[in-house]
Design an enzyme around this catalytic site. Structure first.
Site, mmCIF file in Angstrom:
data_model
loop_
_atom_site.group_PDB
_atom_site.id
_atom_site.type_symbol
_atom_site.label_atom_id
_atom_site.label_comp_id
_atom_site.label_asym_id
_atom_site.label_seq_id
_atom_site.Cartn_x
_atom_site.Cartn_y
_atom_site.Cartn_z
ATOM 1 N N GLU A 43 0.873 -1.185 0.000
ATOM 2 C CA GLU A 43 0.000 0.000 0.000
ATOM 3 C C GLU A 43 0.900 1.222 0.000
ATOM 4 O O GLU A 43 1.778 1.354 0.860
ATOM 5 C CB GLU A 43 -0.934 0.045 1.214
ATOM 6 C CG GLU A 43 -1.868 1.260 1.135
ATOM 7 C CD GLU A 43 -2.758 1.516 2.355
ATOM 8 O OE1 GLU A 43 -3.594 2.429 2.286
ATOM 9 O OE2 GLU A 43 -2.594 0.816 3.379
ATOM 10 N N GLU A 68 5.068 4.760 3.434
ATOM 11 C CA GLU A 68 4.543 6.038 3.920
ATOM 12 C C GLU A 68 5.693 7.034 4.049
ATOM 13 O O GLU A 68 6.759 6.678 4.537
ATOM 14 C CB GLU A 68 3.843 5.819 5.277
ATOM 15 C CG GLU A 68 3.448 7.079 6.021
ATOM 16 C CD GLU A 68 2.564 8.034 5.214
ATOM 17 O OE1 GLU A 68 1.552 7.604 4.655
ATOM 18 O OE2 GLU A 68 2.922 9.232 5.149
ATOM 19 N N ASP A 117 -3.090 11.730 -1.858
ATOM 20 C CA ASP A 117 -3.154 13.199 -1.839
ATOM 21 C C ASP A 117 -3.606 13.719 -3.204
ATOM 22 O O ASP A 117 -3.085 13.300 -4.237
ATOM 23 C CB ASP A 117 -1.773 13.784 -1.517
ATOM 24 C CG ASP A 117 -1.316 13.435 -0.096
ATOM 25 O OD1 ASP A 117 -2.109 12.828 0.647
ATOM 26 O OD2 ASP A 117 -0.177 13.766 0.259
ATOM 27 N N LYS A 121 -3.517 21.458 -7.750
ATOM 28 C CA LYS A 121 -2.995 22.390 -8.763
ATOM 29 C C LYS A 121 -2.492 21.632 -9.987
ATOM 30 O O LYS A 121 -1.769 20.645 -9.852
ATOM 31 C CB LYS A 121 -1.837 23.207 -8.178
ATOM 32 C CG LYS A 121 -2.283 24.137 -7.070
ATOM 33 C CD LYS A 121 -1.209 25.176 -6.761
ATOM 34 C CE LYS A 121 -1.716 26.154 -5.715
ATOM 35 N NZ LYS A 121 -1.013 26.014 -4.423
ATOM 36 N N ASP A 153 -12.430 9.564 -2.261
ATOM 37 C CA ASP A 153 -13.724 10.267 -2.270
ATOM 38 C C ASP A 153 -13.580 11.571 -3.050
ATOM 39 O O ASP A 153 -14.484 12.398 -3.025
ATOM 40 C CB ASP A 153 -14.176 10.589 -0.835
ATOM 41 C CG ASP A 153 -13.301 11.646 -0.202
ATOM 42 O OD1 ASP A 153 -12.075 11.643 -0.448
ATOM 43 O OD2 ASP A 153 -13.831 12.516 0.526
ATOM 44 N N THR A 191 -10.526 1.842 4.874
ATOM 45 C CA THR A 191 -9.338 2.541 5.344
ATOM 46 C C THR A 191 -9.793 3.585 6.378
ATOM 47 O O THR A 191 -10.994 3.840 6.529
ATOM 48 C CB THR A 191 -8.580 3.250 4.203
ATOM 49 O OG1 THR A 191 -9.229 4.484 3.899
ATOM 50 C CG2 THR A 191 -8.516 2.385 2.954
ATOM 51 N N TYR A 193 -9.373 6.857 6.210
ATOM 52 C CA TYR A 193 -10.004 7.973 5.500
ATOM 53 C C TYR A 193 -11.359 7.581 4.943
ATOM 54 O O TYR A 193 -12.296 8.382 4.935
ATOM 55 C CB TYR A 193 -9.094 8.462 4.356
ATOM 56 C CG TYR A 193 -8.061 9.481 4.773
ATOM 57 C CD1 TYR A 193 -7.361 9.350 5.959
ATOM 58 C CD2 TYR A 193 -7.777 10.581 3.973
ATOM 59 C CE1 TYR A 193 -6.404 10.273 6.346
ATOM 60 C CE2 TYR A 193 -6.830 11.523 4.346
ATOM 61 C CZ TYR A 193 -6.144 11.360 5.535
ATOM 62 O OH TYR A 193 -5.205 12.293 5.899
HETATM 63 N N1 SAH Z 1 -4.258 5.317 2.952
HETATM 64 C C1 SAH Z 1 -4.662 5.954 4.213
HETATM 65 C C2 SAH Z 1 -4.122 7.386 4.327
HETATM 66 C C3 SAH Z 1 -4.590 8.332 3.254
HETATM 67 S S1 SAH Z 1 -3.833 9.956 3.385
HETATM 68 C C4 SAH Z 1 -6.177 5.942 4.320
HETATM 69 O O1 SAH Z 1 -6.853 5.707 3.313
HETATM 70 O O2 SAH Z 1 -6.686 6.155 5.410
HETATM 71 C C5 SAH Z 1 -2.541 9.821 2.196
HETATM 72 C C6 SAH Z 1 -1.256 9.301 2.827
HETATM 73 O O3 SAH Z 1 -0.336 9.075 1.776
HETATM 74 C C7 SAH Z 1 -0.594 10.296 3.761
HETATM 75 O O4 SAH Z 1 -0.235 9.642 4.976
HETATM 76 C C8 SAH Z 1 0.630 10.781 3.007
HETATM 77 O O5 SAH Z 1 1.715 11.129 3.837
HETATM 78 C C9 SAH Z 1 0.943 9.580 2.129
HETATM 79 N N2 SAH Z 1 1.618 9.930 0.877
HETATM 80 C C10 SAH Z 1 1.174 10.813 -0.033
HETATM 81 N N3 SAH Z 1 2.022 10.933 -1.055
HETATM 82 C C11 SAH Z 1 3.025 10.050 -0.815
HETATM 83 C C12 SAH Z 1 4.211 9.719 -1.506
HETATM 84 N N4 SAH Z 1 4.523 10.309 -2.661
HETATM 85 N N5 SAH Z 1 5.035 8.801 -0.965
HETATM 86 C C13 SAH Z 1 4.727 8.210 0.210
HETATM 87 N N6 SAH Z 1 3.619 8.496 0.918
HETATM 88 C C14 SAH Z 1 2.773 9.401 0.424
#
Ligand code: SAH
Length: 214
Positions: A43, A68, A117, A121, A153, A191, A193
């Site tokens: 993941e 992460e 994320d 932009k 979402d 998850t 989120y």
């Molecule tokens: N998957 C979890 C968290 C979602 S938030 C859930 O669904 O509950 C998105 C997470 O991805 C954040 O913790 C952020 O730090 C991580 N993340 C985003 N871009 C990333 C990247 N390029 N490399 C590693 N982690 C990343």
């Protein structure tokens, strides 16, 4: 995720047996690390790890690696895994862009992207974890028969992702704009989120897709 500096999180990560410290030296050696030939699922952006920890518990014959970039959330996953001691679960603290330095060609059987994320932009589109640039990186490391599940979402991010999947020439296996009210909800693992946003009434979008390897 909130960018809170959790005190001592870097130290906790540096000494945890569940965190791979020198991840690039593991390239091509992950099966050795797990001590078996079971499939490897990862993941990317696992946050506090609720999803991947549940999967690892439910599927002892699959090996899991959570990726992460932020220590402050990774440390929460380490705390849970320190209680659970699941032999089929490790974590890496890294920026996903360099995933190709950590896994060899075909070393990964499945990839989960959950609530990535959005990078709203336009000029940041390449940073989205479902951009064609990232899909190329995933294609390198995915085994034959491998694929990706992406949940969010965020409608603009989801629409963008569907376009990028087409542009990269990948194949969509199924798409839903309301996972929780679709037949695909059976066996769905929520998850953190997903729980939060679905409780707020947001529909959850999901696509399952795989590279078009000839
Ligand atoms: N998957 C979890 C968290 C979602 S938030 C859930 O669904 O509950 C998105 C997470 O991805 C954040 O913790 C952020 O730090 C991580 N993340 C985003 N871009 C990333 C990247 N390029 N490399 C590693 N982690 C990343």
């Amino acid at each position: 995720m909130r960018l809170r500096n959790v005190k001592g999180s870097r130290e906790t990560i540096a000494v945890s047996q569940f965190v791979i410290q020198d991840e690039e030296s593991m390239k091509g050696k992950w099966r050795e690390k797990f001590g078996n030939d079971n499939p490897i699922h990862i993941e990317i952006g696992m946050g506090k790890g609720k999803f991947i920890i549940q999967l690892a518990k439910e599927n002892p014959n699959i090996n899991y690696i959570g990726v992460e970039k932020f220590s402050s959330v990774l440390v929460r996953a380490i705390e849970k895994q320190t209680e659970e001691q699941l032999p089929n679960l490790f974590f890496i603290r890294m920026e996903a862009e360099y995933i190709g330095n950590v896994f060899d060609k075909g070393e990964v059987d499945y990839i989960y992207l959950n609530f990535s994320d959005p990078w709203p932009k336009d000029r940041h589109a390449k940073r989205r974890l479902t951009s064609v640039q990232f899909l190329e990186r995933y294609e390198e490391i995915l085994a034959e028969g491998g694929g990706i599940t992406f949940k969010t979402d965020n409608r603009p991010l989801f629409d963008f992702s569907l376009e990028q999947i087409d542009e990269a020439g990948w194949i969509k296996d199924n798409v839903t704009f309301d996972l929780h009210n679709s037949p695909y909800v059976e066996g769905n693992v929520m998850t953190e989120y997903e729980q939060k946003f679905s409780e707020m009434g947001n529909p959850i979008y999901r696509v399952v897709f795989h590279p078009n390897k000839k």
